[in-house]
Enzyme design. Structure first.
Site, mmCIF file in Angstrom:
data_model
loop_
_atom_site.group_PDB
_atom_site.id
_atom_site.type_symbol
_atom_site.label_atom_id
_atom_site.label_comp_id
_atom_site.label_asym_id
_atom_site.label_seq_id
_atom_site.Cartn_x
_atom_site.Cartn_y
_atom_site.Cartn_z
ATOM 1 N N HIS A 23 23.188 8.201 1.028
ATOM 2 C CA HIS A 23 22.170 8.729 0.152
ATOM 3 C C HIS A 23 20.785 8.562 0.637
ATOM 4 O O HIS A 23 19.993 8.426 -0.454
ATOM 5 C CB HIS A 23 22.541 8.193 -1.245
ATOM 6 C CG HIS A 23 22.269 6.692 -1.574
ATOM 7 N ND1 HIS A 23 23.521 6.160 -2.309
ATOM 8 C CD2 HIS A 23 21.516 5.900 -1.125
ATOM 9 C CE1 HIS A 23 23.094 4.892 -2.254
ATOM 10 N NE2 HIS A 23 21.847 4.670 -1.523
ATOM 11 N N HIS A 47 18.283 2.350 -7.950
ATOM 12 C CA HIS A 47 17.309 1.562 -7.369
ATOM 13 C C HIS A 47 16.106 1.336 -7.850
ATOM 14 O O HIS A 47 14.927 1.698 -7.146
ATOM 15 C CB HIS A 47 17.106 2.396 -6.009
ATOM 16 C CG HIS A 47 18.305 2.778 -5.086
ATOM 17 N ND1 HIS A 47 19.204 3.570 -5.265
ATOM 18 C CD2 HIS A 47 18.329 2.155 -3.689
ATOM 19 C CE1 HIS A 47 20.023 3.818 -4.095
ATOM 20 N NE2 HIS A 47 19.646 3.097 -3.474
ATOM 21 N N HIS A 60 23.308 -0.934 6.838
ATOM 22 C CA HIS A 60 21.693 -0.923 7.213
ATOM 23 C C HIS A 60 21.003 -2.166 6.251
ATOM 24 O O HIS A 60 21.711 -2.500 5.301
ATOM 25 C CB HIS A 60 21.158 0.547 6.507
ATOM 26 C CG HIS A 60 21.408 1.108 5.166
ATOM 27 N ND1 HIS A 60 22.563 1.092 4.702
ATOM 28 C CD2 HIS A 60 20.457 1.148 4.353
ATOM 29 C CE1 HIS A 60 22.336 1.401 3.303
ATOM 30 N NE2 HIS A 60 21.008 1.607 3.153
ATOM 31 N N GLU A 96 26.385 -1.311 -0.090
ATOM 32 C CA GLU A 96 26.665 -0.165 -1.060
ATOM 33 C C GLU A 96 28.288 0.179 -0.810
ATOM 34 O O GLU A 96 28.572 1.094 -1.865
ATOM 35 C CB GLU A 96 25.550 0.868 -0.774
ATOM 36 C CG GLU A 96 24.322 0.521 -1.391
ATOM 37 C CD GLU A 96 23.213 1.442 -0.738
ATOM 38 O OE1 GLU A 96 22.086 1.542 -1.368
ATOM 39 O OE2 GLU A 96 23.442 2.209 0.216
#
Lengths: 119, 278
Positions: free
Chosen positions: B12, B59, B191, B238
């Protein structure tokens, strides 16, 4: 947090860090608002005082020092909103934190394709 | 009764939202990534789901550190997107389906998942980007957002996210409506944005994880959150959203319709997955 020192170059954002960085992160969270971003730009020092940043946090903001901001308790998701004010993307941040140029950091990302395909 | 017709998952990354807004889908940097959505869209055009349950992580749009729920379920008729501070355009609101939200909430709490419920909930790029990727014309089905904390440690374990997803799946299967539902897991794969380890990517782990999603989906639940951070990066964690979405769709094997994996989009190993009932 147990084991939190075990991973190179990584500080899990746990309760201790979250308490240390609260004022800094609260200020950066406020940058969701365009009006707040403008207020910050107009007078950074006054804005930081209003949010109660400590000296280490304020100095890291002044210097645009990403590792310093993390050390002062900053969380990357809120710091990204500060980076947005500066017009920096996550490759800029990656370069700043690894000591690479942006081009070298991007090349390193592409080079990850060369990793093996199986564990 | 409602029927779950598939589990979808995708990265995303905010830059994807920027690329969509600027119409860069055919540019060399983006083409391979966006072309990977042709097959998912064909599949969706055939299956025509009525409702979607989106497992994602906020976030710092709706939630701040003043109140940080581990699991939060939206229970609104509409979910607004808003300014996240760094420039992707705000999207029009997304439709909710409060009746299913409350069916999920009731079932979760009856099964000892003491979640936070939200009758107002801003949804950030982690919710909006997958819906824009799978439904680029803006015709995404009505949604139930289910937010998992990946910001402030301790995060819920992969095992707990799997169990929560299972309970959501039970609630959907027990919902007294003749409707088709898909689940979406948003985020990942490996990541890391912050620290000297920024830029970390783990291709062999990601490919193993993708391999296990069809037939051995609980494989990744053997790892603690810190082990997942070590193996996938601080944001790669995530993948717990993927596990919850996969668990909600089915506890057993599913059939892989399509999968993509692409290094890098922005700082991320980007992946997309579509699974249907076996």
């Amino acid at each position: 947090m147990a084991g939190s020192q075990a991973i190179f170059g990584t500080t899990p954002f746990d309760g201790t860090v979250a308490m240390r960085g609260y004022a800094l992160n609260r200020m950066c969270f406020s940058f969701n608002s365009a009006e707040n971003r403008e207020t910050f730009r107009a007078d950074e020092e006054a804005y930081m005082r209003a949010y109660g940043l400590d000296e280490a946090q304020a100095e890291a903001i002044r210097k645009r020092d990403v590792l310093g901001l993390l050390a002062a308790g900053g969380n990357v998701y809120y710091l990204a909103k500060f980076a947005g004010i500066l017009g920096l993307d996550v490759q800029d941040l990656g370069a700043a934190q690894t000591g690479l140029t942006k081009e070298a950091f991007k090349a390193r990302l592409v080079a990850q394709n060369d990793q093996p395909e199986t564990l | 009764m409602a029927r779950i017709v598939g589990a979808l998952a995708t990265s995303h990354i905010p830059a994807i939202g920027g690329a969509i807004a600027r119409g860069l889908q055919k540019e060399p940097y983006w083409k391979r990534f966006f072309d990977g959505f042709d097959r998912p869209r064909e599949w969706l055009a055939r299956e025509k789901p009525d409702v979607v349950a989106v497992f994602y992580n906020d976030h710092g749009l709706n939630f701040f550190l003043d109140k940080m729920p581990t699991f939060a379920v939206g229970a609104a008729a509409q979910y607004r997107n808003d300014d996240e501070g760094w420039g992707i355009p705000t999207l029009p609101p997304f439709k909710g389906v409060p009746e299913l939200s409350w069916a999920i909430i009731d079932h979760l709490i009856a099964n000892d998942f003491d979640i936070v419920t939200c009758q107002e909930m801003l949804v950030d790029h982690a919710f909006t980007v997958p819906l824009k990727l799978f439904w680029p014309d803006g015709d995404a089905p009505a949604a139930v957002p289910i937010c998992i904390n990946t910001v402030q440690f301790p995060l819920p374990s992969a095992k707990r996210c799997w169990a929560m997803g299972r309970a959501v799946g039970e609630a959907i299967a027990g919902w007294d409506r003749d409707l088709k539902v898909v689940t979406i897991g948003s985020g990942g794969l490996s990541h890391q944005l912050e620290g000297q380890r920024a830029g970390f990517i783990n291709k062999p782990f990601d490919l193993k994880f993708l391999d296990t999603m069809a037939d051995d989906p609980e494989w990744a639940t053997q790892f603690s959150v810190l082990e997942l951070v070590e193996k996938t990066g601080t944001q790669g964690v995530e993948l717990i959203n993927w596990l919850a979405a996969r668990a909600a769709a089915s506890p057993g094997p599913m059939r892989k319709v399509t999968q993509t994996y692409h290094i890098p989009i922005s700082n991320t190993a980007a992946a997309t997955l579509v699974l249907e009932p076996a």
